[in-house]
Scaffold this motif. Structure first.
Motif, mmCIF file in Angstrom:
data_model
loop_
_atom_site.group_PDB
_atom_site.id
_atom_site.type_symbol
_atom_site.label_atom_id
_atom_site.label_comp_id
_atom_site.label_asym_id
_atom_site.label_seq_id
_atom_site.Cartn_x
_atom_site.Cartn_y
_atom_site.Cartn_z
ATOM 1 N N LYS A 43 0.711 -1.125 0.232
ATOM 2 C CA LYS A 43 -0.073 -0.174 -0.105
ATOM 3 C C LYS A 43 0.857 1.358 -0.022
ATOM 4 C CE LYS A 43 -1.882 -1.378 3.902
ATOM 5 N NZ LYS A 43 -1.331 -2.275 4.110
ATOM 6 N N THR A 44 1.757 1.231 0.990
ATOM 7 C CA THR A 44 2.664 2.609 1.138
ATOM 8 C C THR A 44 3.495 2.429 -0.359
ATOM 9 O OG1 THR A 44 2.723 2.282 3.398
ATOM 10 C CG2 THR A 44 4.579 3.381 2.349
ATOM 11 N N THR A 45 3.926 1.431 -0.873
ATOM 12 C CA THR A 45 4.831 1.490 -1.975
ATOM 13 C C THR A 45 4.039 2.388 -2.994
ATOM 14 O OG1 THR A 45 6.061 -0.402 -1.278
ATOM 15 C CG2 THR A 45 6.158 0.408 -3.477
ATOM 16 N N GLY A 83 1.902 10.778 4.862
ATOM 17 C CA GLY A 83 2.393 9.773 4.646
ATOM 18 C C GLY A 83 2.400 8.811 5.900
ATOM 19 N N GLN A 84 2.962 7.541 5.950
ATOM 20 C CA GLN A 84 2.421 6.590 6.959
ATOM 21 C C GLN A 84 3.024 6.882 8.253
ATOM 22 O OE1 GLN A 84 3.060 2.337 6.033
ATOM 23 N NE2 GLN A 84 2.258 1.865 7.881
ATOM 24 N N PHE A 85 4.368 7.694 8.038
ATOM 25 C CA PHE A 85 4.952 8.232 9.260
ATOM 26 C C PHE A 85 5.004 9.832 8.859
ATOM 27 C CE2 PHE A 85 6.560 4.123 7.888
ATOM 28 C CZ PHE A 85 6.275 3.316 9.061
ATOM 29 N N MET A 159 -3.601 9.810 1.516
ATOM 30 C CA MET A 159 -3.471 9.626 3.148
ATOM 31 C C MET A 159 -3.186 8.261 3.398
ATOM 32 S SD MET A 159 -6.693 11.821 4.616
ATOM 33 C CE MET A 159 -6.720 13.671 4.346
ATOM 34 N N ASP A 160 -1.971 7.988 3.821
ATOM 35 C CA ASP A 160 -1.600 6.558 4.134
ATOM 36 C C ASP A 160 -1.768 6.139 5.599
ATOM 37 O OD1 ASP A 160 -0.460 4.186 4.113
ATOM 38 O OD2 ASP A 160 1.434 4.967 3.201
ATOM 39 N N GLU A 161 -2.721 5.569 5.927
ATOM 40 C CA GLU A 161 -3.339 5.053 7.232
ATOM 41 C C GLU A 161 -3.278 6.521 8.126
ATOM 42 O OE1 GLU A 161 -1.117 1.936 9.350
ATOM 43 O OE2 GLU A 161 -0.941 1.016 7.249
ATOM 44 N N PRO A 162 -4.343 7.504 7.772
ATOM 45 C CA PRO A 162 -4.287 8.781 8.394
ATOM 46 C C PRO A 162 -4.844 8.493 9.887
ATOM 47 C CG PRO A 162 -6.258 8.487 6.902
ATOM 48 C CD PRO A 162 -5.422 7.294 6.369
HETATM 49 MG MG LIG Z 1 2.081 1.138 5.048
#
Ligand SMILES: [Mg+2]
Ligand SMILES: Nc1ncnc2c1ncn2[C@@H]1O[C@H](COP(=O)(O)OP(=O)(O)OP(=O)(O)O)[C@@H](O)[C@H]1O
Lengths: 340, 283
Positions: A43-45, A83-85, A159-162
């Motif tokens: 997902k993040t990629t 992003g996720q982080f 939005m990555d895991e917001p």
């Molecule tokens: Mg991820």
């Protein structure tokens, strides 16, 4: 005409890990796509490729109609990314972080200042606005990062895991913000581990596993694919599990599953509410005392487990195999039969 | 409740040189704020050159011959340009470490996803470091004046000398930036950023009269960009001791011009290498 986010055959490998193995996506303008998938699914990629942070090995990607690989800088003008982080400067205050982002989006100093103030209010960070971000809690940092993604209101958001790490109240508020954005015409790609969130926000869902999209559709379509409804009964005492089981077997269209620990029995059925009434009557006749009974439709959790063979938020696929894998496989098999 | 969409202006296109300068200044401001919040970095950056000044002046002071002179005062004045130049170059290891650190923090993803000028993250960093170096030089010059250093050609020329020193430091900070982008950790960037500086600063005229070096090293020292700037600063400060014979090498004979040429050349080459490296460092 391709959607506001469009990808075709995206492949990305890291050494011998294939993070993306031919991902296709098409998100119509003004809609929300929920990207679901277990840890390490890619997902993040996918988000990083679409937001110009990562070059894919092959494939095409267009965002807001612009070729991501050929014109990354034009794409950057049309996107917001959380992003996720959290991507914030630890030593800058919340306000300074947002001001900097505004300036780098080419806003003038005054507009950037006003916007920073609005976002700090909106994300409940006004009290902490003038403290360095390194003093923020995890959820506060997350919200600051989301605010940074919303400094301008770009036509396409990622939005990555917001909502990971947000408390229920802040999660609720973020959902409102997202709904407001979408009502305003923004296209959003959202990854999440909270299936409830996808259910609530996403028009379409794509389930990713091992770098491939293994299912897509609306939440209802995916649930329908996973199987029909079932009756769940919780009996009052463990010794009533056996008679209850006999009753359910008579009505069910598949195997009755029993969980002695929670004293719960589950069976796939067809027939809806009318059948439920009959089940209750029959249980009563047999003298089975029940704490709870209900007709349940599949949740996205069930969809997830049946599609990927393990539950969301399970860090390790091997663990999932041992504890839930066999169970999950049985469930999915049962449902598929029931669905036919 | 304020609306999330209404107030937000649509992103405007930036670009051109003006946009690039503005973005760089925004990033520079960020780095200056960080320096203000982590003052110990600036502080240690000050202590080291002050130690050098004091040690060289009082320990080696009377034992090194420059030109025809063995006087303590001559060496003290001769030495100072060398220490100033050494200070501006050693500061570049910090720039590299800062960039290596940034590249592995989440913030870099934010920068990379924004429609900002491509070189601005690096330019902002090197500009902020330049400001820090300038402050260090001012303090160092104050210490030098306290222990007896004097200039003899007037203030404009002295300022010109400081400008050449800062230009050299700025050019070298792009070498530090390139190192910072190449290695994986800030620690590696610090040591990698220092290694090449030792031969550069010691095979030079910074602490000794290059005429006294063995032939092989003398040639290197006379063409060394670092020596060129030291020589130029000495000329502008009026710190060449009586009886000093300027070497015949072209950069020594035309030290001010050569210093500018060297610095600009290094700046252009290493800036373009570093910016290219930054752009390629995707994920
Ligand atoms: Mg991820
Ligand atoms: N920079 C990298 N170097 C090597 N492998 C990587 C890199 N980035 C991702 N991967 C690998 O690619 C795969 C997909 O990772 P990705 O981060 O896209 O997963 P994800 O779906 O976002 O997972 P999660 O739910 O845990 O966030 C994983 O196997 C991961 O180890």
């Amino acid at each position: 005409m391709p959607g506001a986010i469009y990808a075709e055959g995206l492949v990305k490998t890291f050494g011998n890990v294939t993070a993306l193995d031919g991902v296709d996506l098409d998100v119509p303008e003004g809609t929300v796509l929920g990207l679901l998938g277990p840890n390490g699914a890619g997902k993040t990629t996918a988000v990083r490729v679409l937001t110009t942070l990562l070059q894919p090995d092959s494939g095409k990607a267009f965002v807001a109609g612009i070729d991501v690989l050929k014109h990354p800088n034009e794409v950057r003008r049309s996107i917001g990314l959380s992003g996720q982080f959290a991507a914030v400067d630890e030593y800058l205050t919340g306000r300074e972080n947002l001001h900097m982002v505004g300036r780098l989006y080419q806003m003038n100093a005054k507009a950037a200042k006003v916007r920073a103030g609005e976002l700090l209010d909106r994300f409940n960070l006004a009290d902490a606005a003038d403290r360095p971000a390194k003093t923020y809690s995890g959820g506060m940092r997350r919200r600051l990062d989301l605010a940074a993604a919303l400094v301008v209101s770009p036509p396409v958001m990622f939005m990555d895991e917001p909502t990971t790490g947000l408390d229920p109240r802040n999660r609720q508020q973020l959902w409102e913000v997202i709904q407001e954005l979408v009502a305003g015409g923004t296209t959003l790609l959202l990854t999440t581990q909270y299936l409830e969130e996808a259910d609530r926000l996403a028009h379409d869902i794509a389930v990713v596993d091992h770098g491939k999209v293994i299912a897509r559709g609306s939440s209802d379509q995916l649930k329908a694919r996973t199987g029909g409804e079932r009756v769940e009964v919780v009996v009052h005492q463990s010794d009533q599990l056996a008679p209850a089981r006999e009753v359910l077997a008579g009505f069910g269209k598949g195997e009755v599953k029993t969980d002695p620990h929670t004293r719960q029995l589950t069976v796939p059925v067809t027939g809806g509410a009318k059948l439920l009434a009959e089940v209750i009557r029959e249980l009563d006749t047999r003298g089975v005392e029940i704490d709870d009974i209900g007709l349940r439709r599949p949740t996205l959790d069930d969809v997830f487990i049946s599609l990927t063979g393990h539950a969301a938020e399970t860090a390790n696929a091997e663990d999932a195999e041992d504890t839930e894998g066999a169970d999950g496989a049985a469930k999915s098999k049962g449902r598929k039969e029931a669905g036919k | 409740m304020s609306a999330i969409t209404d107030a937000a202006p649509a992103p405007r296109a930036g670009g051109g040189i003006a946009g690039s300068v503005r973005d760089s200044l925004v990033v520079a401001k960020r780095n200056l704020i960080r320096m203000k919040r982590i003052p110990e970095v600036v502080l240690f950056g000050l202590i080291q050159p002050i130690m050098f000044v004091v040690l060289f002046t009082y320990v080696f002071g009377g034992s090194i011959q420059v030109g025809g002179s063995l006087s303590q005062q001559s060496y003290r004045e001769f030495l100072m340009a060398g220490i100033f130049a050494q200070t501006v170059t050693f500061a570049t290891a910090g720039a590299g470490a800062g960039i290596a650190d940034d590249m592995h923090k989440g913030l870099i993803d934010r920068f990379r996803s924004l429609p900002m000028a491509r070189g601005a993250v690096l330019t902002g960093r090197t500009l902020a470091d330049l400001a820090q170096t300038a402050v260090t030089l001012v303090v160092l010059a104050g210490v030098a004046l306290l222990i007896g250093w004097r200039t003899h050609n007037g203030i404009p020329k002295a300022l010109g000398a400081f400008a050449l020193l800062l230009l050299l430091g700025y050019a070298f900070s792009w070498i530090g930036a390139l190192i910072g982008l190449t290695v994986r950790t800030p620690e590696a960037a610090t040591s990698g950023g220092l290694i090449w500086l030792f031969p550069l600063t010691f095979i030079s005229n910074a602490f000794v009269d290059s005429n006294n070096l063995p032939t092989f090293f003398r040639h290197i020292a006379e063409w060394n960009p670092f020596s060129t700037t030291v020589q130029a600063a000495r000329e502008l400060f009026g710190n060449l001791p009586p009886g000093f014979r300027t070497p015949d090498a072209w950069p020594m004979q035309h030290a001010v011009l050569a210093s500018v040429l060297w610095s600009v050349l290094i700046l252009v080459v290493f800036r373009s290498l570093a910016v290219r490296k930054y752009r390629r460092a995707a994920g």
